[in-house]
Design a protein around this motif. Sequence first.
Motif, PDB file in Angstrom:
ATOM      1  N   UNK A   1       0.813  -1.219   0.000  1.00 31.27           N
ATOM      2  CA  UNK A   1       0.000   0.000   0.000  1.00 31.27           C
ATOM      3  C   UNK A   1       0.842   1.263   0.000  1.00 31.27           C
ATOM      4  N   UNK A   2       1.949   1.240   0.736  1.00 28.26           N
ATOM      5  CA  UNK A   2       2.733   2.475   0.906  1.00 28.26           C
ATOM      6  C   UNK A   2       3.701   2.732  -0.238  1.00 28.26           C
ATOM      7  N   UNK A   3       4.058   1.691  -1.018  1.00 25.55           N
ATOM      8  CA  UNK A   3       5.037   1.879  -2.098  1.00 25.55           C
ATOM      9  C   UNK A   3       4.438   1.712  -3.487  1.00 25.55           C
ATOM     10  N   UNK A   4       3.331   0.991  -3.593  1.00 24.35           N
ATOM     11  CA  UNK A   4       2.756   0.694  -4.905  1.00 24.35           C
ATOM     12  C   UNK A   4       3.550  -0.342  -5.678  1.00 24.35           C
ATOM     13  N   UNK A   5       4.513  -0.985  -4.997  1.00 20.87           N
ATOM     14  CA  UNK A   5       5.358  -1.993  -5.651  1.00 20.87           C
ATOM     15  C   UNK A   5       5.140  -3.368  -5.018  1.00 20.87           C
ATOM     16  N   UNK A   6       5.579  -4.439  -5.683  1.00 17.16           N
ATOM     17  CA  UNK A   6       5.444  -5.773  -5.094  1.00 17.16           C
ATOM     18  C   UNK A   6       6.196  -5.866  -3.770  1.00 17.16           C
ATOM     19  N   UNK A   7       5.694  -6.648  -2.819  1.00 14.00           N
ATOM     20  CA  UNK A   7       6.408  -6.819  -1.545  1.00 14.00           C
ATOM     21  C   UNK A   7       7.734  -7.524  -1.759  1.00 14.00           C
ATOM     22  N   UNK A   8       8.665  -7.284  -0.862  1.00 12.80           N
ATOM     23  CA  UNK A   8       9.980  -7.908  -0.979  1.00 12.80           C
ATOM     24  C   UNK A   8      10.060  -9.270  -0.297  1.00 12.80           C
ATOM     25  N   UNK A   9       9.013  -9.653   0.424  1.00 16.35           N
ATOM     26  CA  UNK A   9       8.959 -10.981   1.039  1.00 16.35           C
ATOM     27  C   UNK A   9       8.153 -11.923   0.155  1.00 16.35           C
ATOM     28  N   UNK A  10       8.395 -13.234   0.308  1.00 15.99           N
ATOM     29  CA  UNK A  10       7.643 -14.222  -0.467  1.00 15.99           C
ATOM     30  C   UNK A  10       7.716 -15.585   0.208  1.00 15.99           C
TER      31      UNK A  10
END
Length: 350
Positions: free
Chosen positions: A209-218
């Motif tokens: 939500x805060x970056x508009x990018x995919x999360x860095x965790x998976x």
Amino acid sequence: MRGKLSGSGNKSQDSGIAEMEELPVPQHIKISNITCDSFKICWDMDSRAKERITHYFIDLNKKENKNANKFKHKDVPTKLVAKAVPLPMTVRGHWFLSPRTEYTVAVQTASKQGDGDYAVSDWSEIVEFCTADYSTVHLTQLLEKAEAIAGRMLCFSVFYRNQHKEYFDHAREAQNNKMLPSVKDNSGSHGSPISGKLEGIFFSCNTEFNTGKPPQDSPYGRYRFQVPAEVLFNPGTNLYFADFYCMYTAYHYVILVLAPRGSPGDDFCKQRLPLLDIADNRFLTCVQDEDGRLTFRHAQDLILEVIYTDPVDLSLGTVAEISGHQLMSLSTVNAKKDPSCKTCNISVGR
């Protein structure tokens, strides 16, 4: 049809069952019109005693139960008592029926006596059948439940897929630089018509939500293939709703299928899944403006699992290591749906 306890076993030994002239034993049991939570049953029988038959006893068991037809008359809640009606008779909506499940069934004819006891025939032969997957009617019910909690739409620009380094090395070396579709596992709703049948490649598109990018965790691996959204999702792609589920957590998942029009995956889905308008739905949209530019949005309050049904060449995107953690606890591989969740369950099966 009433879910009343009824009997099996030796009729002369069952309590509450009277002795009288033999009743006809059902012959040549036939099961038809099978859905995820109903079926029709009919049989042949000697017509000479039909007028004495007041009820049918139906012994319905999941196939893994090896002791079918060996229970006392009043002990087992999988026995159904039905008034004698013209055949075929429909068994519908019973609590015991689940989608995509193998059952055995046997039948007795019965005559209710003045004192409340029953005279019964011998049991018929045992026949086997398997209930069906969810129909598009049931999937539409799931879809409407998912729409209710989808939330607002957020912009995104890429689809991504996390895996281990060895997965991508194998794609380069043994699969002509392509990721190939594989059969979907059994995660999600038990009645899902795509589990164990549809071939595809799982992608994600959710953004932070805060970056508009995919999360860095998976949960799936430290290496990520990332591809521009328009490569997989465009006006030449059909979008289908496939499932809505949770795993005993507050997170809810929606499975969507992206299938290039006219592809084998598209042919499979159009017979089984609700088709969504790519420009106007509550989950995943692709809108083309007057200049031909495409914009993409995803639902904020759902975790979307997107299955793409064709091979994808690695040259269409990039592979890089992520900086976050591998959160194995969030993996949905073969995850079982919480059957008690009121948000994502419908009234049939599990």
